[in-house]
Design a protein around this motif. Structure first.
Motif, short mmCIF file in Angstrom:
data_model
loop_
_atom_site.label_atom_id
_atom_site.label_comp_id
_atom_site.label_asym_id
_atom_site.label_seq_id
_atom_site.Cartn_x
_atom_site.Cartn_y
_atom_site.Cartn_z
N ASP A 164 -6.49 64.18 -29.65
CA ASP A 164 -5.65 63.47 -30.62
C ASP A 164 -4.55 62.66 -29.92
O ASP A 164 -4.36 61.47 -30.21
N VAL A 165 -3.82 63.31 -29.02
CA VAL A 165 -2.68 62.66 -28.37
C VAL A 165 -3.13 61.47 -27.53
O VAL A 165 -2.60 60.36 -27.65
N THR A 166 -4.11 61.70 -26.66
CA THR A 166 -4.53 60.63 -25.75
C THR A 166 -5.34 59.56 -26.48
O THR A 166 -5.18 58.37 -26.21
N GLY A 167 -6.21 59.98 -27.41
CA GLY A 167 -7.03 59.01 -28.12
C GLY A 167 -6.21 58.07 -28.97
O GLY A 167 -6.43 56.84 -28.96
N MET A 168 -5.23 58.60 -29.71
CA MET A 168 -4.38 57.75 -30.55
C MET A 168 -3.56 56.79 -29.69
O MET A 168 -3.35 55.63 -30.05
N THR A 169 -3.08 57.28 -28.54
CA THR A 169 -2.30 56.41 -27.66
C THR A 169 -3.16 55.30 -27.07
O THR A 169 -2.75 54.14 -27.01
N LEU A 170 -4.37 55.66 -26.64
CA LEU A 170 -5.28 54.64 -26.12
C LEU A 170 -5.59 53.60 -27.18
O LEU A 170 -5.66 52.39 -26.89
N LEU A 171 -5.78 54.05 -28.41
CA LEU A 171 -6.12 53.13 -29.49
C LEU A 171 -4.97 52.17 -29.77
O LEU A 171 -5.19 50.97 -29.99
N GLN A 172 -3.75 52.68 -29.77
CA GLN A 172 -2.60 51.81 -30.01
C GLN A 172 -2.49 50.74 -28.94
O GLN A 172 -2.08 49.61 -29.20
N ARG A 173 -2.83 51.10 -27.71
CA ARG A 173 -2.72 50.15 -26.61
C ARG A 173 -3.85 49.13 -26.60
O ARG A 173 -3.69 48.02 -26.12
N ALA A 174 -5.01 49.54 -27.10
CA ALA A 174 -6.18 48.67 -27.02
C ALA A 174 -6.33 47.75 -28.23
O ALA A 174 -6.88 46.66 -28.12
N ALA A 175 -5.84 48.18 -29.40
CA ALA A 175 -6.06 47.40 -30.62
C ALA A 175 -5.14 46.19 -30.67
O ALA A 175 -3.97 46.26 -30.27
N PRO A 176 -5.62 45.04 -31.17
CA PRO A 176 -4.76 43.87 -31.34
C PRO A 176 -3.60 44.20 -32.28
O PRO A 176 -3.81 44.82 -33.33
N PRO A 177 -2.37 43.82 -31.94
CA PRO A 177 -1.21 44.21 -32.75
C PRO A 177 -1.30 43.78 -34.21
O PRO A 177 -0.83 44.49 -35.09
N ASN A 178 -1.93 42.65 -34.49
CA ASN A 178 -1.95 42.14 -35.86
C ASN A 178 -2.93 42.90 -36.77
O ASN A 178 -2.87 42.76 -37.99
#
Length: 223
Positions: A164-178
């Motif tokens: 949960d911790v690492t996956g959500m963080t990776l997703l936030q960094r990889a997804a386009p901000p908009n």
């Protein structure tokens, strides 16, 4: 609490904890409403998260593996009951104690996750959480010892929280901000679907393969 006071107090305390959490959120200031740049059809807005995921291999990997972990978590909702009653012969209270071990492991996993994220090696830690969760479930098929079962369920809890911790963080960094909100919307939908599928398929596997073989088959998905 369940042992000494019965179910009513457990539900009451859970409800109070949610109200307390809601009170914490009410005190937060609202963000300023962003200016609308252009009008978009609602259909396009709804599909934006899927389009972003379809165009980015990194997002596909993180979301796919997170959904796989939730599939196993859904299976675990069935496994934990079968394990406690049919293998450990610990009765209904055994279900509660195995869930407790999961929760304790989850708390420890949260602390470990905070420390590991500072290393900035999130992909490796994400892999560690997935592998640890699955391998612990596979190993669960090898013993009837109650203490070993509690330890393995604690390891599953740690692995789940680490994912949960690492996956959500990776997703936030990889997804386009908009479109990050829409990507998370897709992820949450897939997580709920994966939990449902896991909990539906597992009873069929147990009836066909038996409990121990099911533990191995389901746990081996993640490694």
């Amino acid at each position: 609490i369940l042992t000494f006071s019965g179910p009513w107090l457990v539900f009451a305390l859970a409800g109070v904890s949610y109200l307390w959490s809601a009170g914490c959120v009410l005190g937060r200031k609202r963000d300023a409403t962003p200016e609308r740049v252009s009008e978009h059809a609602i259909g396009g807005e709804l599909l934006a998260g899927f389009r972003a995921i379809g165009e980015d291999r990194h997002l596909q990997i993180v979301i796919g593996l997170t959904a796989a972990q939730m599939f196993v978590a859904g299976a675990l909702e069935v496994v934990i009951v079968v394990d406690a009653i049919r293998i450990l012969h610990a009765g209904n209270s055994g279900v509660g104690w195995l869930n407790t071990a999961l929760g304790v492991g989850g708390l420890l996993g949260g602390l470990v996750g905070v420390v590991l994220t500072a290393r900035k090696r999130l992909a490796g830690d994400f892999r560690l959480g997935l592998g640890g969760f699955g391998i612990a479930l596979v190993l669960r098929a090898s013993s009837n010892n109650y203490a070993i079962a509690l330890v393995l369920f604690a390891l599953m809890g740690m692995g789940s929280t680490l994912v949960d911790v690492t996956g959500m963080t990776l997703l936030q960094r990889a997804a386009p901000p908009n479109v990050v909100g829409r990507v998370f919307g897709v992820l949450q939908s897939l997580m709920l679907a994966a939990i449902a599928i896991g909990s539906l398929i597992t009873p069929l596997l147990i009836s066909q393969l038996g409990p121990r073989a099911t533990f191995i088959a389901v746990g081996a998905v993640l490694p």
